[in-house]
Write a protein that holds these residues in place. Structure first.
Motif, PDB file in Angstrom:
ATOM      1  N   GLN A   1      -7.191  -1.622  -5.456  1.00 40.13           N
ATOM      2  CA  GLN A   1      -6.377  -0.500  -4.998  1.00 40.13           C
ATOM      3  C   GLN A   1      -5.662  -0.805  -3.674  1.00 40.13           C
ATOM      4  O   GLN A   1      -4.650  -0.185  -3.358  1.00 40.13           O
ATOM      5  CB  GLN A   1      -7.262   0.743  -4.863  1.00 40.13           C
TER       6      GLN A   1
ATOM      7  N   ARG B   1       1.466  -3.576  -5.688  1.00 40.52           N
ATOM      8  CA  ARG B   1       1.803  -3.718  -7.107  1.00 40.52           C
ATOM      9  C   ARG B   1       2.641  -4.987  -7.278  1.00 40.52           C
ATOM     10  O   ARG B   1       3.716  -5.124  -6.688  1.00 40.52           O
ATOM     11  CB  ARG B   1       2.583  -2.502  -7.586  1.00 40.52           C
TER      12      ARG B   1
ATOM     13  N   LYS C   1      -1.260  -8.997  -8.505  1.00 37.86           N
ATOM     14  CA  LYS C   1      -2.263  -7.955  -8.699  1.00 37.86           C
ATOM     15  C   LYS C   1      -2.611  -7.833 -10.180  1.00 37.86           C
ATOM     16  O   LYS C   1      -3.776  -7.640 -10.544  1.00 37.86           O
ATOM     17  CB  LYS C   1      -1.752  -6.616  -8.172  1.00 37.86           C
ATOM     18  N   ASP C   2      -1.614  -7.957 -11.044  1.00 34.13           N
ATOM     19  CA  ASP C   2      -1.863  -7.898 -12.489  1.00 34.13           C
ATOM     20  C   ASP C   2      -2.905  -8.932 -12.904  1.00 34.13           C
ATOM     21  O   ASP C   2      -3.774  -8.668 -13.747  1.00 34.13           O
ATOM     22  CB  ASP C   2      -0.574  -8.158 -13.274  1.00 34.13           C
TER      23      ASP C   2
ATOM     24  N   ILE D   1      -6.250  -7.710 -11.903  1.00 34.58           N
ATOM     25  CA  ILE D   1      -6.664  -6.629 -12.800  1.00 34.58           C
ATOM     26  C   ILE D   1      -7.201  -7.225 -14.098  1.00 34.58           C
ATOM     27  O   ILE D   1      -8.230  -6.782 -14.628  1.00 34.58           O
ATOM     28  CB  ILE D   1      -5.487  -5.669 -13.077  1.00 34.58           C
TER      29      ILE D   1
ATOM     30  N   LYS E   1      -4.008   1.434 -14.017  1.00 32.48           N
ATOM     31  CA  LYS E   1      -2.919   2.253 -13.470  1.00 32.48           C
ATOM     32  C   LYS E   1      -2.091   1.482 -12.427  1.00 32.48           C
ATOM     33  O   LYS E   1      -0.981   1.892 -12.111  1.00 32.48           O
ATOM     34  CB  LYS E   1      -3.479   3.535 -12.846  1.00 32.48           C
ATOM     35  N   GLY E   2      -2.640   0.372 -11.937  1.00 30.18           N
ATOM     36  CA  GLY E   2      -1.942  -0.370 -10.902  1.00 30.18           C
ATOM     37  C   GLY E   2      -1.092  -1.519 -11.396  1.00 30.18           C
ATOM     38  O   GLY E   2      -0.535  -2.264 -10.590  1.00 30.18           O
TER      39      GLY E   2
ATOM     40  N   SER F   1       1.949  -3.825 -12.916  1.00 25.82           N
ATOM     41  CA  SER F   1       3.407  -3.817 -12.795  1.00 25.82           C
ATOM     42  C   SER F   1       4.075  -4.328 -14.064  1.00 25.82           C
ATOM     43  O   SER F   1       5.238  -4.027 -14.315  1.00 25.82           O
ATOM     44  CB  SER F   1       3.843  -4.688 -11.608  1.00 25.82           C
TER      45      SER F   1
ATOM     46  N   ALA G   1       3.582   1.720 -14.515  1.00 24.40           N
ATOM     47  CA  ALA G   1       4.455   1.278 -13.424  1.00 24.40           C
ATOM     48  C   ALA G   1       5.696   2.156 -13.360  1.00 24.40           C
ATOM     49  O   ALA G   1       6.196   2.613 -14.389  1.00 24.40           O
ATOM     50  CB  ALA G   1       4.858  -0.176 -13.643  1.00 24.40           C
TER      51      ALA G   1
END
Length: 427
Positions: free
Chosen positions: A30, A34, A38-39, A42, A61-62, A64, A86
């Motif tokens: 968190q 984004r 980060k993907d 995740i 939810k985060g 991109s 996104a």
């Protein structure tokens, strides 16, 4: 005191992170901006055995950008299909217009290549001429000029190519055809500083924050270049330098000499050529498909090489240049058992050795004939591999020369239709 204050300010601005990512928490995710980096984290978080379905739903939810790896991992964890959360970005009208123009130019160029195959050379020339005026990128204009020269034998097209600021296969060949020197726009940046205290070049999230700063109109790019300048982060600084000069200069750095110098010069040139194309020498690079690091290894290939070497490796280890080069060197040993030409090795590195084998065994590719091997190089259906191969070959020629092995592009081009010089699949 002043130096310490500068360090604190820059640390806050770039959000320096000590995150190692062997274990990433939901809280860590968190805090990340984004981004494709980060993907990747995740995706790793979704694959942890301890991650619950609820945590997966929060984490997703985060994202991109959705890719296959994320879809599969999310479905396994939750039983649900993934949908993007996104923010949707409206494509500017100017960008849409440019895409349409480029698409038209690509169709004209592809049709021109078909006309060459059918020996309708005047129609082909007309297509290339029209494509030249529609293309906006310099290297695309250069390829139309090169083909116009091949069809007409008019030296004026070579003269135009030699004036191009872009370094590509076509501009180097124009120099070869006229016994000229290679362009002066080839730049080898250097730095006396071993490491920058402001950059963690092996941390993907730190790289994501630098990329974000590059997009801000308020960012002073010259200052950012100086901040990133060091032997270890020369890729990042040269990446920004290219942006500052609007790509009118081509940067060919020589990073990681302590790792590279013990390898044969031909292998050094090949690793440099691939790394420049794959990541622009940014060790923390992550692609949308989660190719990782300096050499952009896919996770499955990291797993395979690690197994062959009898190692257990965390994917984040590949962000360390030494490990990336080690694994690339191992993989290239395998590819060179079957492929002897840098162009074919590049095809295999990008599209796989199976793809390359099937391609070059087809009778319509890389055989003696009119306009060969240029015709084969332009009609490969895999567009990504097609352009990737040309660029890696160009990089390879430049780096061989930089490493003290005088060579020309034409030397490698002339070998492409001779199986004895290129591969063991066609014997």
């Amino acid at each position: 005191m002043i130096k310490k204050l500068i360090w604190v300010i820059l640390t806050i601005l770039l959000g320096f992170s000590s995150l190692q990512a062997r274990v990433v928490s939901l809280y860590d995710l968190q805090k990340m901006p984004r981004s494709v980096e980060k993907d990747y984290y995740i995706w790793r978080y979704l694959r942890y055995p301890t991650t619950t379905a609820y945590q997966a739903k929060v984490a997703i939810k985060g994202i991109s950008h959705i890719n296959k790896k994320l879809r599969v991992a999310y479905r396994k964890k939750t039983g649900l299909s993934i949908s993007s959360t996104a923010p949707k970005k409206r494509t500017p009208k100017k960008k849409l217009f440019n895409w349409r123009i480029k698409s038209q130019a690509n169709k004209l160029f592809a049709h021109g290549i078909k006309m060459v195959e059918q020996r309708k050379l005047q129609k082909a020339a007309d297509d290339f001429y029209e494509a030249y005026y529609k293309y906006t990128q310099r290297w695309e204009k250069d390829k139309t000029l090169f083909w116009l020269y091949l069809l007409t034998n008019q030296k004026s097209y070579l003269d135009m190519l030699k004036k191009s600021y872009h370094i590509n296969m076509y501009t180097l060949l124009a120099a070869d055809f006229t016994n000229a020197k290679y362009p002066k726009s080839i730049v080898t940046p250097t730095s006396d500083r071993k490491r920058s205290p402001y950059v963690n070049e092996t941390n993907p999230i730190h790289w994501a924050k630098i990329k974000h700063k590059l997009k801000l109109p308020s960012t002073n790019l010259e200052s950012l270049i100086k901040m990133c300048e060091s032997k270890e982060s020369i890729g990042i600084s040269s990446y920004i330098q290219a942006k500052v000069c609007n790509y009118t200069k081509s940067y060919f750095p020589f990073p990681y000499r302590d790792v590279m110098r013990d390898l044969p010069k031909e292998r050094q040139a090949l690793i440099y050529a691939i790394a420049r194309q794959e990541s622009r020498f940014v060790p923390a690079s992550v692609s949308r498909s989660f190719a990782l690091g300096l050499m952009q290894f896919m996770p499955f290939l990291i797993d395979h090489v690690a197994k062959q070497k009898g190692e257990v490796i965390d994917y984040d280890e590949i962000f360390k240049p030494r490990k990336a080069i080690e694994y690339a060197n191992y993989h290239l040993d395998y590819l060179e058992k079957y492929l002897y030409h840098p162009l074919f090795i590049a095809y295999a590195y990008n599209g796989g050795i199976g793809f390359t084998k099937r391609l070059i065994k087809k009778p319509q590719y890389f055989r003696e004939g009119a306009f060969e091997p240029y015709l084969s190089m332009e009609k490969i259906p895999n567009v990504e591999a097609r352009e990737y191969g040309k660029r890696v070959l160009t990089n390879y020629v430049i780096y061989l020369n930089k490493l003290g092995i005088p060579t020309r592009m034409l030397t490698f081009i002339n070998k492409l239709t001779d199986p004895l010089e290129t591969d063991r699949f066609r014997r």
